[in-house]
Motif scaffolding. Structure first.
Motif, PDB file in Angstrom:
ATOM      1  N   LYS A  84       0.855  -1.182   0.000  1.00  0.00           N
ATOM      2  CA  LYS A  84       0.000   0.000   0.000  1.00  0.00           C
ATOM      3  C   LYS A  84       0.896   1.239   0.000  1.00  0.00           C
ATOM      4  N   ALA A  85       0.323   2.394  -0.269  1.00  0.00           N
ATOM      5  CA  ALA A  85       1.086   3.644  -0.362  1.00  0.00           C
ATOM      6  C   ALA A  85       1.908   3.879   0.905  1.00  0.00           C
ATOM      7  N   ARG A  86       1.291   3.734   2.057  1.00  0.00           N
ATOM      8  CA  ARG A  86       1.994   3.957   3.321  1.00  0.00           C
ATOM      9  C   ARG A  86       3.180   2.999   3.458  1.00  0.00           C
ATOM     10  N   CYS A 144       6.093   4.078   1.255  1.00  0.00           N
ATOM     11  CA  CYS A 144       6.801   5.208   1.875  1.00  0.00           C
ATOM     12  C   CYS A 144       7.686   4.714   3.023  1.00  0.00           C
ATOM     13  N   MET A 170       2.673  11.057   2.616  1.00  0.00           N
ATOM     14  CA  MET A 170       1.268  10.735   2.376  1.00  0.00           C
ATOM     15  C   MET A 170       0.475  12.008   2.064  1.00  0.00           C
ATOM     16  N   GLU A 193      -1.851  10.963  -5.734  1.00  0.00           N
ATOM     17  CA  GLU A 193      -1.357   9.765  -6.419  1.00  0.00           C
ATOM     18  C   GLU A 193      -1.895   8.475  -5.792  1.00  0.00           C
ATOM     19  N   ILE A 194      -2.705   8.598  -4.744  1.00  0.00           N
ATOM     20  CA  ILE A 194      -3.217   7.426  -4.027  1.00  0.00           C
ATOM     21  C   ILE A 194      -4.656   7.161  -4.447  1.00  0.00           C
ATOM     22  N   ASP A 207      -6.021   2.514  -1.349  1.00  0.00           N
ATOM     23  CA  ASP A 207      -4.859   2.858  -0.520  1.00  0.00           C
ATOM     24  C   ASP A 207      -3.518   2.501  -1.163  1.00  0.00           C
ATOM     25  N   HIS A 208      -3.530   2.218  -2.445  1.00  0.00           N
ATOM     26  CA  HIS A 208      -2.302   1.974  -3.195  1.00  0.00           C
ATOM     27  C   HIS A 208      -2.044   3.180  -4.089  1.00  0.00           C
ATOM     28  N   PHE A 209      -0.762   3.404  -4.419  1.00  0.00           N
ATOM     29  CA  PHE A 209      -0.466   4.433  -5.405  1.00  0.00           C
ATOM     30  C   PHE A 209      -1.026   3.983  -6.750  1.00  0.00           C
ATOM     31  N   ALA A 229       3.263   4.001  -8.906  1.00  0.00           N
ATOM     32  CA  ALA A 229       3.822   2.951  -8.049  1.00  0.00           C
ATOM     33  C   ALA A 229       5.028   2.296  -8.718  1.00  0.00           C
TER      34      ALA A 229
END
Length: 111
Positions: A10-12, A15, A78, A84-85, A89-91, A96
């Motif tokens: 996921k995006a978080r 990161c 974030m 971009e998310i 919850d994924h870019f 990505a």
């Protein structure tokens, strides 16, 4: 395969992977040099890197000698990358993939 694993993050989590790559002593904090190392795989402009670092450092803290925690780092990105998310919850896929390439470059630089 590490790249296949990155595709599921996921995006978080992606990161967090950037933070963990430059937190080489695993103390849960990074300094300006670490952040600039991370920035270098995206852009070679140190002025832009310093602007980003100053935005990451908590308000009222002198950026010179400051340390940023995992939560502060991830929170900053974030907010900066919110557009971009996707709803999952994924870019977004193209973004990505770009980040995955940059993370591999960062890991190679540090190794």
């Amino acid at each position: 395969n590490a790249l296949e694993h990155l595709k599921t993050l996921k995006a978080r989590e992606l990161c967090e992977a950037f933070f963990k790559a430059v937190d080489t002593n695993n103390d849960g904090k990074i300094g300006q040099w670490d952040a600039m190392m991370c920035h270098s795989v995206f852009n070679t402009d140190p002025v832009e890197g310093l602007r980003i670092w100053k935005g990451m450092v908590p308000h009222g803290v002198d950026p010179v000698g400051a340390l940023v925690s995992l939560n502060e780092y991830v929170g900053y990105w974030m907010r900066e990358l919110e557009s971009e998310i996707g709803t999952n919850d994924h870019f977004h896929p193209h973004f990505a993939r770009s980040l995955q390439v940059r993370l591999a470059q960062l890991n190679a630089k540090i190794a």
